[in-house]
Design an enzyme around this catalytic site. Structure first.
Site, PDB file in Angstrom:
ATOM      1  N   ASP A 138       0.835  -1.140   0.100  1.00  0.00           N
ATOM      2  CA  ASP A 138       0.186  -0.077  -0.093  1.00  0.00           C
ATOM      3  C   ASP A 138       0.941   1.368   0.099  1.00  0.00           C
ATOM      4  O   ASP A 138       0.499   2.173   0.678  1.00  0.00           O
ATOM      5  CB  ASP A 138      -0.791   0.057   1.379  1.00  0.00           C
ATOM      6  CG  ASP A 138      -2.118   0.779   1.217  1.00  0.00           C
ATOM      7  OD1 ASP A 138      -3.065   1.235   2.042  1.00  0.00           O
ATOM      8  OD2 ASP A 138      -2.177   1.469   0.119  1.00  0.00           O
ATOM      9  N   LYS A 140       1.775   4.601  -1.130  1.00  0.00           N
ATOM     10  CA  LYS A 140       1.132   5.690  -1.998  1.00  0.00           C
ATOM     11  C   LYS A 140       1.788   6.967  -0.715  1.00  0.00           C
ATOM     12  O   LYS A 140       1.894   6.691   0.306  1.00  0.00           O
ATOM     13  CB  LYS A 140      -0.248   5.644  -2.163  1.00  0.00           C
ATOM     14  CG  LYS A 140      -1.244   5.400  -0.863  1.00  0.00           C
ATOM     15  CD  LYS A 140      -2.510   4.999  -1.359  1.00  0.00           C
ATOM     16  CE  LYS A 140      -3.609   5.126  -0.163  1.00  0.00           C
ATOM     17  NZ  LYS A 140      -3.597   4.190   0.647  1.00  0.00           N
ATOM     18  N   ASN A 143       0.824   7.211   2.781  1.00  0.00           N
ATOM     19  CA  ASN A 143       1.248   6.315   3.885  1.00  0.00           C
ATOM     20  C   ASN A 143       2.552   6.796   3.991  1.00  0.00           C
ATOM     21  O   ASN A 143       3.265   6.029   4.658  1.00  0.00           O
ATOM     22  CB  ASN A 143       0.745   5.008   3.233  1.00  0.00           C
ATOM     23  CG  ASN A 143      -0.473   4.700   3.438  1.00  0.00           C
ATOM     24  OD1 ASN A 143      -1.275   5.176   3.968  1.00  0.00           O
ATOM     25  ND2 ASN A 143      -0.956   3.617   2.928  1.00  0.00           N
ATOM     26  N   ASP A 156       1.684   3.125   8.418  1.00  0.00           N
ATOM     27  CA  ASP A 156       0.153   2.571   8.004  1.00  0.00           C
ATOM     28  C   ASP A 156       0.375   1.058   7.302  1.00  0.00           C
ATOM     29  O   ASP A 156       0.362   0.813   6.280  1.00  0.00           O
ATOM     30  CB  ASP A 156      -0.748   3.221   7.147  1.00  0.00           C
ATOM     31  CG  ASP A 156      -2.038   2.911   7.318  1.00  0.00           C
ATOM     32  OD1 ASP A 156      -2.917   3.499   6.512  1.00  0.00           O
ATOM     33  OD2 ASP A 156      -2.415   1.891   8.212  1.00  0.00           O
ATOM     34  N   THR A 175      -5.324   1.952  -3.051  1.00  0.00           N
ATOM     35  CA  THR A 175      -6.043   2.601  -4.148  1.00  0.00           C
ATOM     36  C   THR A 175      -5.692   2.218  -5.531  1.00  0.00           C
ATOM     37  O   THR A 175      -5.007   1.479  -5.679  1.00  0.00           O
ATOM     38  CB  THR A 175      -5.763   4.198  -4.099  1.00  0.00           C
ATOM     39  OG1 THR A 175      -4.135   4.158  -4.344  1.00  0.00           O
ATOM     40  CG2 THR A 175      -5.885   4.969  -2.715  1.00  0.00           C
TER      41      THR A 175
HETATM   42  C1  LIG Z   1      -2.174   6.783   7.134  1.00  0.00           C
HETATM   43  C2  LIG Z   1      -2.107   7.512   8.356  1.00  0.00           C
HETATM   44  O1  LIG Z   1      -1.913   6.895   9.480  1.00  0.00           O
HETATM   45  N1  LIG Z   1      -2.044   8.804   8.115  1.00  0.00           N
HETATM   46  C3  LIG Z   1      -1.687   9.828   9.226  1.00  0.00           C
HETATM   47  C4  LIG Z   1      -2.691  10.100  10.134  1.00  0.00           C
HETATM   48  C5  LIG Z   1      -1.686  10.806  11.300  1.00  0.00           C
HETATM   49  N2  LIG Z   1      -0.537   9.956  11.195  1.00  0.00           N
HETATM   50  C6  LIG Z   1       0.479  10.256  11.668  1.00  0.00           C
HETATM   51  C7  LIG Z   1       1.452   9.246  12.325  1.00  0.00           C
HETATM   52 CL1  LIG Z   1       0.877   7.817  12.423  1.00  0.00          CL
HETATM   53  C8  LIG Z   1       2.982   9.623  12.851  1.00  0.00           C
HETATM   54  N3  LIG Z   1       3.037  10.953  12.893  1.00  0.00           N
HETATM   55  C9  LIG Z   1       2.629  11.754  12.063  1.00  0.00           C
HETATM   56  N4  LIG Z   1       2.910  13.055  12.020  1.00  0.00           N
HETATM   57  C10 LIG Z   1       1.669  13.655  11.232  1.00  0.00           C
HETATM   58  C11 LIG Z   1       1.617  14.953  11.064  1.00  0.00           C
HETATM   59  C12 LIG Z   1       2.691  15.933  11.384  1.00  0.00           C
HETATM   60  N5  LIG Z   1       2.125  17.181  10.794  1.00  0.00           N
HETATM   61  C13 LIG Z   1       2.724  18.634  10.723  1.00  0.00           C
HETATM   62  N6  LIG Z   1       1.057  17.251  10.236  1.00  0.00           N
HETATM   63  C14 LIG Z   1       0.717  15.726  10.337  1.00  0.00           C
HETATM   64  C15 LIG Z   1      -0.430  15.366   9.630  1.00  0.00           C
HETATM   65  N7  LIG Z   1       0.681  12.943  11.061  1.00  0.00           N
HETATM   66  C16 LIG Z   1       0.994  11.636  11.553  1.00  0.00           C
HETATM   67  C17 LIG Z   1      -0.601   9.167  10.203  1.00  0.00           C
END
Ligand SMILES: CC(=O)N[C@H]1CCN(c2c(Cl)cnc3[nH]c(-c4cn(C)nc4C)nc23)C1
Length: 277
Positions: A138, A140, A143, A156, A175
């Site tokens: 996956d 993309k 992720n 992810d 996707t």
């Molecule tokens: C597929 C998936 O898990 N997507 C995202 C959700 C947030 N996540 C994060 C994960 Cl799992 C780990 N670290 C992250 N940092 C961020 C983030 C930082 N900024 C400035 N903006 C974001 C958004 N997001 C994460 C993973």
């Protein structure tokens, strides 16, 4: 309290929860700080009834086992987890730079040096995963995350599988733009799907759009099955980059460049910032 294995038993009270970071597959992800050490993490909070309702318990368990055992600079760490009667909470590495996707949308497309650096990092992370018999399946931009130094992190592992034996896996996922032909046809597939998606990603990092984008799902499938690949005249992309992409977006999965050959490809060797990889 430490469990018998000596691993610390975490609970929600060990953390101060901050802003929501976004939605993963099974639940929401929050910025959080471990109270004692002030260490910043991302907490992925998953509701058990969600998991049970969709019968995704085994998939989640697999995702956790896989990610907990993968320790690589370009793979987002799963430090641990805990649960109460409603929720399962994953304690994940926090990637300060956020989603590669947003940076790509903001800048339109990346320079060849930037794109080659991301491809080199991802290739090394995938080589590590494949050594551990894990296919991500996956890959993309959504992720892929960036840490505070701009280093790429695969996140992810919701759709990844651990190949027990060498048997092939048959499940639909990901996707459409990133699906390899053998997945479109729901045929048995193996590690080479990740090589295909590296070609799709490399194209999208350089052109800002995926190679087989089309109005309808059906047309995207058709373009993938035909490997209907064309390179726009703008932005200008080097022949070496096009050569790498053309050697990855090959229908016969046995004919795609291997991860090792990607790392030795002239475009990657000449353009990747190896300090960043
Ligand atoms: C597929 C998936 O898990 N997507 C995202 C959700 C947030 N996540 C994060 C994960 Cl799992 C780990 N670290 C992250 N940092 C961020 C983030 C930082 N900024 C400035 N903006 C974001 C958004 N997001 C994460 C993973």
């Amino acid at each position: 309290s430490a469990t018998s294995t000596g691993r610390k038993q975490w609970s929600i009270h060990d953390f101060e929860i901050g802003k929501p970071l976004g939605k993963g597959k099974f639940g929401r992800v929050y910025l959080a700080r471990e109270v004692k050490s002030k260490f910043i993490v991302a907490l992925k909070i998953i509701f058990k009834e969600q998991i049970e309702k969709h019968g995704l318990y085994n998939q989640l368990r697999r995702e956790m086992e896989i990610q907990f055992n993968l320790q690589h600079p370009n793979v987002l760490r799963l430090y641990g987890w805990f649960h109460d009667d409603q929720r399962i909470v994953l304690i994940l590495e926090y990637a300060h730079g956020g989603e590669l996707y947003r940076h790509l949308r903001k800048s339109g497309s990346f320079s060849e040096k930037q794109a080659a650096t991301y491809i080199a990092s991802l290739t090394q992370a995938l080589a590590y995963c494949h050594e551990k018999h894990v296919i991500h399946r996956d890959i993309k931009p959504e992720n892929l995350l960036l840490d505070h130094e701009g280093r790429l992190k695969i996140a992810d592992f919701g759709w990844s599988v651990q190949l027990k034996s060498e048997s092939k896996r048959m499940t639909m996922c990901g996707t459409l733009d990133y699906l390899a032909p053998e997945m479109v046809e729901e045929k048995a597939h193996d590690y080479a799907v990740d090589n295909w998606t590296l070609g799709v990603l490399c194209y999208e990092l350089l052109y800002g759009v995926p190679p087989f984008e089309a109005e309808s799902q059906k047309d995207t499938f058709r373009r993938i099955m035909k490997v209907d690949l064309s390179f726009p005249s703008c932005p200008i992309v080097s022949p070496e980059a096009k050569d790498l992409i053309s050697r990855l977006l090959v229908k016969d999965s046995t004919k795609r460049l291997s991860l090792k050959e990607i790392l030795e490809h002239p475009w990657v060797v000449q353009n990747a910032e190896w300090s960043q990889v």
